[in-house]
Design an enzyme around this catalytic site. Structure first.
Site, PDB file in Angstrom:
ATOM      1  NE  ARG A 180      -2.077  -1.367   3.603  1.00  0.00           N
ATOM      2  CZ  ARG A 180      -2.493  -1.303   4.866  1.00  0.00           C
ATOM      3  NH1 ARG A 180      -3.676  -0.790   5.135  1.00  0.00           N
ATOM      4  NH2 ARG A 180      -1.743  -1.752   5.845  1.00  0.00           N
ATOM      5  NE  ARG A 181       2.698   2.308   5.277  1.00  0.00           N
ATOM      6  CZ  ARG A 181       1.990   1.312   5.830  1.00  0.00           C
ATOM      7  NH1 ARG A 181       0.680   1.247   5.645  1.00  0.00           N
ATOM      8  NH2 ARG A 181       2.582   0.381   6.551  1.00  0.00           N
TER       9      ARG A 181
ATOM     10  CE1 TYR B  68       1.512  -4.081   9.571  1.00  0.00           C
ATOM     11  CE2 TYR B  68       2.252  -3.756   7.316  1.00  0.00           C
ATOM     12  CZ  TYR B  68       1.412  -3.426   8.356  1.00  0.00           C
ATOM     13  OH  TYR B  68       0.479  -2.441   8.192  1.00  0.00           O
TER      14      TYR B  68
ATOM     15  N   GLY C 239      -5.483 -22.194   6.958  1.00  0.00           N
ATOM     16  CA  GLY C 239      -4.871 -23.167   7.840  1.00  0.00           C
ATOM     17  C   GLY C 239      -4.183 -22.457   8.993  1.00  0.00           C
TER      18      GLY C 239
ATOM     19  CB  ALA D  61       2.752 -13.741   9.377  1.00  0.00           C
TER      20      ALA D  61
ATOM     21  CE  LYS E 269      -8.320 -18.127  11.861  1.00  0.00           C
ATOM     22  NZ  LYS E 269      -7.114 -17.330  12.125  1.00  0.00           N
TER      23      LYS E 269
ATOM     24  CB  THR F 284      -6.199 -18.620  15.636  1.00  0.00           C
ATOM     25  OG1 THR F 284      -5.858 -18.772  14.264  1.00  0.00           O
ATOM     26  CG2 THR F 284      -6.568 -17.176  15.887  1.00  0.00           C
TER      27      THR F 284
ATOM     28  CB  SER G 220      -3.168 -15.583  17.571  1.00  0.00           C
ATOM     29  OG  SER G 220      -4.503 -15.179  17.350  1.00  0.00           O
ATOM     30  NE  ARG G 221      -3.392  -9.727  12.318  1.00  0.00           N
ATOM     31  CZ  ARG G 221      -2.916 -10.457  11.316  1.00  0.00           C
ATOM     32  NH1 ARG G 221      -1.634 -10.747  11.261  1.00  0.00           N
ATOM     33  NH2 ARG G 221      -3.721 -10.924  10.381  1.00  0.00           N
TER      34      ARG G 221
ATOM     35  CD  GLU H  43      -9.686  -9.295   8.668  1.00  0.00           C
ATOM     36  OE1 GLU H  43     -10.755  -8.723   8.929  1.00  0.00           O
ATOM     37  OE2 GLU H  43      -8.992  -9.026   7.663  1.00  0.00           O
TER      38      GLU H  43
END
Length: 317
Positions: free
Chosen positions: A14-15, A31, A118, A122, A173, A230, A236-237, A263
């Site tokens: 994006r940037r 990230y 799955g 990351a 999930k 997750t 896991s965020r 999300e």
């Protein structure tokens, strides 16, 4: 991973400064700090450059931005490219899965739309740790194309034709992981986590059955595998977001310190709307949506879950 499998890859950032950093320093310090990216991996901030001649277009944007982005990219999409979704969520307002949004906006046929899902955290994947995922498409041959494009010495890809089940497993999930994170933040132990994961899987399976998914999918990588990964990992965020809430941070404070998209926060409302449309009971999803969007306190949410009327372990669809 695509690059390591021998596939030529162009990342669209994006940037411009992120693209420049990937090209010149072979790192994405925002990230994935500390991970050295392959020198042959190229990046650009120009969607036209990234999409020119692509036979696989891998979409990995926040779920609620997909429709808007796709409208902008549609004129640039190669006519015969396979469109691959890595996104795990349900669109607010429509209840659409990401593959359905792709089909609506691009008019691509189902045999050119696939999902990959799955237990893929990351940082672990980027570090080359052993892992696996599912490539799902209604056309087995398309799933096999993605399998061939991604398979490496450290990462296995399995194929599946149950797109509905794979997408639901990935989307719901995240909602369950928020609840598990809250429990961890409150100081609860493994028994509570096991309870939430197991009953969360039951919710995923009930919704999947109502939408025509194959129940065997939920015992695989896109179901149980993704749920365990997750809900168990501090990487896991969604779990981390829930942990911060459980430790006493307000919703606003938690959003402010979250660098990447969790999300499940927005999808919880969309998943609940989808469940109600199909008369599927999802109590964990219901309390998570109430905490995230309707001001319910965590204490009240816990009380509601534990005071529900007695049920057989298997009920509903």
């Amino acid at each position: 991973m695509l690059h390591d499998a021998g596939t030529e890859v162009i990342v669209c950032a994006r940037r411009p400064e992120i693209a420049e950093q990937i090209n010149e320093r072979h790192e994405n310090t925002q990230y994935l700090p500390g991970i050295t990216l392959p020198e042959g991996l190229r990046a650009t901030a120009d969607p036209a450059e990234a999409l020119d001649g692509a036979d696989l277009v891998v979409l990995a944007v926040p779920c609620q931005t997909l429709r808007e982005n796709l409208h902008a990219w549609r004129p640039l999409l190669p006519g015969d490219a396979v469109l691959v979704s890595l996104m795990k969520g349900i669109e607010l307002g429509t209840g659409r899965r990401m593959s359905e949004v792709i089909a609506e906006v691009t008019d691509a046929p189902a045999d050119r739309i696939a999902v990959v899902c799955g237990p893929n955290l990351a940082r672990e994947i980027a570090a080359g740790q052993p892992g696996a995922a599912v490539a799902a498409c209604v056309d087995e041959r398309t799933a096999q194309r993605i399998q061939a494009a991604c398979m490496t010495s450290y990462f296995r890809i399995y194929t599946n034709t149950d797109v509905v089940g794979c997408e639901l497993g990935g989307a719901v999930k995240n909602v369950i992981a928020l609840c598990v994170g809250i429990a961890v933040g409150l100081g609860f132990g493994d028994s509570t986590r096991a309870l939430l994961m197991t009953r969360g899987l039951a919710e995923i399976a009930r919704l999947g059955a109502a939408l025509g998914a194959d129940e065997h999918t939920f015992a695989g990588l896109a179901g149980l595998g993704d749920l365990v990964g997750t809900c168990s990992s501090p990487l896991s965020r969604n779990r981390t977001f829930g942990e911060n809430l459980g430790r006493g941070m307000t919703l606003e404070e938690t959003i402010a310190v979250t660098k990447q998209t969790a999300e499940g926060v927005k999808s919880s409302e969309a998943v609940l709307e989808l469940a109600r449309k199909h008369n599927v009971e999802m109590p964990i999803t219901e309390v998570v949506a109430a905490v995230m969007h309707h001001g319910m306190s965590i204490a009240e949410a816990a009380s509601l879950l534990m005071s529900r009327s007695p049920k057989p372990e298997r009920y509903g669809v």
